[in-house]
Design an enzyme around this catalytic site. Structure first.
Site, PDB file in Angstrom:
ATOM      1  N   HIS A   1       0.853  -1.201   0.000  1.00 36.74           N
ATOM      2  CA  HIS A   1       0.000   0.000   0.000  1.00 36.74           C
ATOM      3  C   HIS A   1       0.883   1.242   0.000  1.00 36.74           C
ATOM      4  O   HIS A   1       1.663   1.453   0.929  1.00 36.74           O
ATOM      5  CB  HIS A   1      -0.914   0.018   1.240  1.00 36.74           C
ATOM      6  CG  HIS A   1      -2.105  -0.877   1.112  1.00 36.74           C
ATOM      7  ND1 HIS A   1      -3.259  -0.670   1.807  1.00 36.74           N
ATOM      8  CD2 HIS A   1      -2.301  -1.989   0.364  1.00 36.74           C
ATOM      9  CE1 HIS A   1      -4.142  -1.614   1.482  1.00 36.74           C
ATOM     10  NE2 HIS A   1      -3.583  -2.432   0.609  1.00 36.74           N
TER      11      HIS A   1
ATOM     12  N   TYR B   1      -9.541   5.426   6.777  1.00 39.80           N
ATOM     13  CA  TYR B   1      -9.678   5.863   8.176  1.00 39.80           C
ATOM     14  C   TYR B   1     -10.736   6.960   8.177  1.00 39.80           C
ATOM     15  O   TYR B   1     -10.567   7.976   7.490  1.00 39.80           O
ATOM     16  CB  TYR B   1      -8.356   6.449   8.676  1.00 39.80           C
ATOM     17  CG  TYR B   1      -7.279   5.446   8.990  1.00 39.80           C
ATOM     18  CD1 TYR B   1      -6.390   5.004   8.003  1.00 39.80           C
ATOM     19  CD2 TYR B   1      -7.128   4.936  10.275  1.00 39.80           C
ATOM     20  CE1 TYR B   1      -5.392   4.085   8.291  1.00 39.80           C
ATOM     21  CE2 TYR B   1      -6.117   4.016  10.576  1.00 39.80           C
ATOM     22  CZ  TYR B   1      -5.261   3.601   9.584  1.00 39.80           C
ATOM     23  OH  TYR B   1      -4.274   2.697   9.871  1.00 39.80           O
TER      24      TYR B   1
ATOM     25  N   PRO C   1      -4.589   0.829  18.429  1.00 37.23           N
ATOM     26  CA  PRO C   1      -4.289   0.295  17.095  1.00 37.23           C
ATOM     27  C   PRO C   1      -4.473   1.294  15.944  1.00 37.23           C
ATOM     28  O   PRO C   1      -4.135   1.003  14.817  1.00 37.23           O
ATOM     29  CB  PRO C   1      -5.259  -0.879  16.963  1.00 37.23           C
ATOM     30  CG  PRO C   1      -6.290  -0.668  17.983  1.00 37.23           C
ATOM     31  CD  PRO C   1      -5.683   0.135  19.079  1.00 37.23           C
TER      32      PRO C   1
ATOM     33  N   LYS D   1       0.733   0.444  15.002  1.00 35.53           N
ATOM     34  CA  LYS D   1       2.103   0.443  15.507  1.00 35.53           C
ATOM     35  C   LYS D   1       2.441  -0.719  16.444  1.00 35.53           C
ATOM     36  O   LYS D   1       3.618  -1.043  16.631  1.00 35.53           O
ATOM     37  CB  LYS D   1       2.377   1.759  16.257  1.00 35.53           C
ATOM     38  CG  LYS D   1       2.451   2.951  15.344  1.00 35.53           C
ATOM     39  CD  LYS D   1       3.668   2.912  14.433  1.00 35.53           C
ATOM     40  CE  LYS D   1       3.471   3.684  13.142  1.00 35.53           C
ATOM     41  NZ  LYS D   1       3.661   2.837  11.955  1.00 35.53           N
TER      42      LYS D   1
ATOM     43  N   TYR E   1       3.606   6.999   9.853  1.00 37.15           N
ATOM     44  CA  TYR E   1       2.791   5.823   9.553  1.00 37.15           C
ATOM     45  C   TYR E   1       3.636   4.708   8.916  1.00 37.15           C
ATOM     46  O   TYR E   1       3.509   3.543   9.296  1.00 37.15           O
ATOM     47  CB  TYR E   1       1.648   6.196   8.606  1.00 37.15           C
ATOM     48  CG  TYR E   1       0.581   5.112   8.498  1.00 37.15           C
ATOM     49  CD1 TYR E   1       0.693   4.071   7.582  1.00 37.15           C
ATOM     50  CD2 TYR E   1      -0.541   5.130   9.332  1.00 37.15           C
ATOM     51  CE1 TYR E   1      -0.266   3.068   7.501  1.00 37.15           C
ATOM     52  CE2 TYR E   1      -1.513   4.132   9.254  1.00 37.15           C
ATOM     53  CZ  TYR E   1      -1.360   3.107   8.339  1.00 37.15           C
ATOM     54  OH  TYR E   1      -2.311   2.117   8.267  1.00 37.15           O
TER      55      TYR E   1
HETATM   56  P1  FAS Z   1       1.454 -10.875  22.301  1.00 35.67           P
HETATM   57  O1  FAS Z   1       0.454 -10.460  23.339  1.00 35.67           O
HETATM   58  O2  FAS Z   1       1.035 -11.024  20.887  1.00 35.67           O
HETATM   59  O3  FAS Z   1       2.074 -12.300  22.712  1.00 35.67           O
HETATM   60  C1  FAS Z   1       2.366 -12.593  24.062  1.00 35.67           C
HETATM   61  C2  FAS Z   1       2.361 -14.103  24.215  1.00 35.67           C
HETATM   62  O4  FAS Z   1       2.769 -14.428  25.543  1.00 35.67           O
HETATM   63  C3  FAS Z   1       0.962 -14.691  24.034  1.00 35.67           C
HETATM   64  O5  FAS Z   1       1.010 -15.771  23.127  1.00 35.67           O
HETATM   65  C4  FAS Z   1       0.557 -15.148  25.439  1.00 35.67           C
HETATM   66  O6  FAS Z   1      -0.239 -16.308  25.418  1.00 35.67           O
HETATM   67  C5  FAS Z   1       1.902 -15.408  26.073  1.00 35.67           C
HETATM   68  N1  FAS Z   1       1.908 -15.251  27.534  1.00 35.67           N
HETATM   69  C6  FAS Z   1       1.280 -14.292  28.259  1.00 35.67           C
HETATM   70  N2  FAS Z   1       1.540 -14.469  29.576  1.00 35.67           N
HETATM   71  C7  FAS Z   1       2.350 -15.564  29.675  1.00 35.67           C
HETATM   72  C8  FAS Z   1       2.948 -16.243  30.764  1.00 35.67           C
HETATM   73  N3  FAS Z   1       2.771 -15.809  32.025  1.00 35.67           N
HETATM   74  N4  FAS Z   1       3.702 -17.344  30.504  1.00 35.67           N
HETATM   75  C9  FAS Z   1       3.901 -17.764  29.228  1.00 35.67           C
HETATM   76  N5  FAS Z   1       3.361 -17.157  28.140  1.00 35.67           N
HETATM   77  C10 FAS Z   1       2.590 -16.066  28.380  1.00 35.67           C
HETATM   78  N6  FAS Z   1      -1.399  -4.000  16.672  1.00 35.67           N
HETATM   79  C11 FAS Z   1      -1.407  -3.406  15.461  1.00 35.67           C
HETATM   80  O7  FAS Z   1      -0.343  -2.965  14.988  1.00 35.67           O
HETATM   81  N7  FAS Z   1      -2.589  -3.262  14.753  1.00 35.67           N
HETATM   82  C12 FAS Z   1      -3.778  -3.765  15.235  1.00 35.67           C
HETATM   83  O8  FAS Z   1      -4.811  -3.635  14.599  1.00 35.67           O
HETATM   84  C13 FAS Z   1      -3.800  -4.402  16.483  1.00 35.67           C
HETATM   85  N8  FAS Z   1      -4.963  -4.931  16.995  1.00 35.67           N
HETATM   86  C14 FAS Z   1      -4.958  -5.530  18.237  1.00 35.67           C
HETATM   87  C15 FAS Z   1      -6.141  -6.059  18.804  1.00 35.67           C
HETATM   88  C16 FAS Z   1      -6.131  -6.676  20.073  1.00 35.67           C
HETATM   89  C17 FAS Z   1      -7.397  -7.248  20.658  1.00 35.67           C
HETATM   90  C18 FAS Z   1      -4.923  -6.735  20.803  1.00 35.67           C
HETATM   91  C19 FAS Z   1      -4.894  -7.356  22.183  1.00 35.67           C
HETATM   92  C20 FAS Z   1      -3.751  -6.209  20.254  1.00 35.67           C
HETATM   93  C21 FAS Z   1      -3.754  -5.618  18.968  1.00 35.67           C
HETATM   94  N9  FAS Z   1      -2.608  -5.098  18.387  1.00 35.67           N
HETATM   95  C22 FAS Z   1      -2.584  -4.495  17.178  1.00 35.67           C
HETATM   96  C23 FAS Z   1      -1.379  -5.164  19.072  1.00 35.67           C
HETATM   97  C24 FAS Z   1      -0.793  -6.556  18.855  1.00 35.67           C
HETATM   98  O9  FAS Z   1      -0.698  -6.820  17.491  1.00 35.67           O
HETATM   99  C25 FAS Z   1       0.514  -6.576  19.590  1.00 35.67           C
HETATM  100  O10 FAS Z   1       1.265  -5.382  19.400  1.00 35.67           O
HETATM  101  C26 FAS Z   1       1.354  -7.755  19.239  1.00 35.67           C
HETATM  102  O11 FAS Z   1       0.597  -8.927  19.428  1.00 35.67           O
HETATM  103  C27 FAS Z   1       2.575  -7.709  20.166  1.00 35.67           C
HETATM  104  O12 FAS Z   1       3.184  -8.942  20.095  1.00 35.67           O
HETATM  105  P2  FAS Z   1       3.866  -9.566  21.418  1.00 35.67           P
HETATM  106  O13 FAS Z   1       4.684  -8.511  22.084  1.00 35.67           O
HETATM  107  O14 FAS Z   1       4.505 -10.831  20.947  1.00 35.67           O
HETATM  108  O15 FAS Z   1       2.666  -9.856  22.437  1.00 35.67           O
HETATM  109  C1  PHB Z   2      -6.141  -4.108  10.572  1.00 36.05           C
HETATM  110  O1  PHB Z   2      -6.155  -4.403   9.351  1.00 36.05           O
HETATM  111  O2  PHB Z   2      -6.476  -4.919  11.467  1.00 36.05           O
HETATM  112  C2  PHB Z   2      -5.711  -2.717  10.984  1.00 36.05           C
HETATM  113  C3  PHB Z   2      -5.174  -1.865  10.019  1.00 36.05           C
HETATM  114  C4  PHB Z   2      -4.773  -0.589  10.408  1.00 36.05           C
HETATM  115  C5  PHB Z   2      -4.920  -0.198  11.728  1.00 36.05           C
HETATM  116  C6  PHB Z   2      -5.442  -1.064  12.690  1.00 36.05           C
HETATM  117  C7  PHB Z   2      -5.852  -2.336  12.311  1.00 36.05           C
HETATM  118  O3  PHB Z   2      -4.535   1.065  12.098  1.00 36.05           O
END
Ligand code: FAS
Ligand code: PHB
Length: 389
Positions: free
Chosen positions: A72, A200, A292, A296, A384
């Site tokens: 994109h 957006y 989100p 980032k 971005y």
């Molecule tokens: P994660 O949370 O992905 O991974 C952590 C891992 O550790 C998990 O698998 C968990 O099971 C494990 N864990 C936790 N506690 C533990 C313990 N005590 N012992 C062992 N294992 C344990 N980011 C974006 O850029 N765009 C988005 O649209 C976006 N949407 C999101 C929506 C939701 C609902 C959430 C919660 C996050 C979103 N994020 C988004 C952010 C997300 O993508 C995170 O930044 C990304 O998963 C970060 O990765 P990790 O740091 O690996 O953490």
């Molecule tokens: C998504 O595709 O899930 C998405 C894209 C851009 C954002 C957040 C989520 O800023």
């Protein structure tokens, strides 16, 4: 058991760090609380910065990303029923890639399988010990049995609800937080995306985002009050609300269908300092959360992995501890800039009822200025697509 680096958490940051360290012949064990299926069942991020793509390619998991990721060069920004295109390429010579975090995680798992990586799923009661000594260790339970891993370093890749950040004494931690008075209701549908680029949308009824995963898998979000629950939203209600918030031309094009996933995410900005204590290092959501809106979260986890990988390689290959000693300072510098950008995008695009009609008009003026100012567009674009590591 003994290893060089014990990684807590098998999400994207833990898996990527393990893969990069393996490539440098540094031994790791990953302790993951959930099952592999549970980890792969999470629907999260969708937009990858160029730096993230380079890191995934370096880790040997860039093939599917290259063939199935969508490049994109810009995004649409809508306000007041009108949309304009913000051209990342023209302002930064860079682009972003739309490729779901679920696929990134799947690719990383497959790569780890090929290396025979030690990833222990269903690891319970994981707890770091003696991280201020040169002989840290981690205890955990597996199938009811107690285990211990002796290691050189413990890396907390265990997300916001993990144990690692809590292992740093609260007297040593400084936490900064902003909780937003709304959430995002997300829907995944097997329908063609309404637009070839993201939309957006700022609207007095609330923010909306049109995204995608592939040519027949769309991802949409609408801002919802904190009082709402997923069950309050039928598919019909969701599609109707989305159509009311995006420009009419887009709404008329929108192809709706049954949701195959529907979830609510609360929005917060959160940063815990420092990102290290003794031989314990925090990575990604274990240390920081961004709303989100700026896409980032996952990208910041990857830049943390970059800094820590370089520091561990300097330690093991050159006996140089300096990069490890300055990891937190270096990672936080980029985290705070991305957190500022994510806060700005969230504050400018979402409806804040408490800000009244004046607040809405100020947002519309901000977006009208953005549309006519190349300088303002360049500033948004360079944040971005991702600031330099
Ligand atoms: P994660 O949370 O992905 O991974 C952590 C891992 O550790 C998990 O698998 C968990 O099971 C494990 N864990 C936790 N506690 C533990 C313990 N005590 N012992 C062992 N294992 C344990 N980011 C974006 O850029 N765009 C988005 O649209 C976006 N949407 C999101 C929506 C939701 C609902 C959430 C919660 C996050 C979103 N994020 C988004 C952010 C997300 O993508 C995170 O930044 C990304 O998963 C970060 O990765 P990790 O740091 O690996 O953490
Ligand atoms: C998504 O595709 O899930 C998405 C894209 C851009 C954002 C957040 C989520 O800023």
């Amino acid at each position: 058991m003994r290893t060089q680096v014990c990684i807590i958490g098998g999400g994207p940051s833990g898996l990527l760090l393990g893969q990069l360290l393996h490539q440098a012949n540094i031994d790791t064990v990953i302790l993951e609380r959930q099952s592999r299926e549970h980890v792969l069942g999470r629907i999260r991020a969708g937009v990858l910065e160029e730096g993230t793509c380079r890191m995934l390619e370096r880790a040997g998991v860039g093939d599917r990303l290259k063939t199935e990721g969508f490049i994109h060069d810009g995004t649409m920004i809508a306000s007041n029923g009108h949309q304009f295109r913000l051209d990342f390429k023209a302002h930064t010579q860079k682009h972003v890639t739309v490729y779901g975090q679920t696929e990134v995680t799947r690719d990383l798992y497959e790569a780890r399988d090929q290396t025979g990586a030690k990833i222990l799923h269903h690891a319970q009661d994981v707890l770091p010990h003696d991280v201020t000594l040169n002989t840290p260790y981690v205890t955990y339970k597996l199938k009811g049995q107690n285990h211990r891993i002796d290691c050189d370093f413990v890396i907390g890749c265990d997300g916001f609800h993990g144990i690692s950040r809590q292992s740093i004494p609260s007297t040593l931690r400084k936490e900064f937080e902003r909780i937003y008075p709304f959430g995002w209701l997300g829907v995944l549908s097997e329908t063609p995306p309404v637009s070839h680029e993201l939309i957006y949308a700022n609207h007095p009824r609330g923010f909306a985002l049109c995204s995608m995963r592939n040519e027949n898998l769309s991802r949409y979000y609408v801002q919802t009050p904190l009082s709402e629950r997923v069950d309050d939203w039928s598919d019909a209600r969701f599609w109707d609300e989305l159509k009311r918030r995006i420009p009419e031309a887009a709404a008329d094009q929108l192809i709706t269908g049954p949701s195959i996933e529907k979830s609510l995410a609360r929005l917060r900005s959160f940063i815990s300092e420092p990102m290290q204590w003794g031989r314990l290092f925090l990575v990604g959501d274990a240390s920081h959360i961004v709303p989100p809106t700026g896409a980032k979260g996952l990208n910041l986890a990857v830049s943390d992995v970059h800094y820590l990988t370089e520091a561990l390689l300097q330690h093991y290959q050159e006996g140089d501890p300096n990069a490890l000693e300055t990891y937190s300072k270096k990672a936080l510098a980029r985290v705070w800039k991305a957190s500022r950008f994510s806060w700005w995008m969230t504050s400018t695009l979402h409806h804040f009822p408490e800000h009244g009609g004046f607040g809405q008009k100020i947002q519309e003026a901000e977006l009208a200025y953005l549309e006519q100012s190349p300088a303002a567009q360049k500033a948004l674009a360079e944040n971005y697509v991702g600031l330099p590591y």
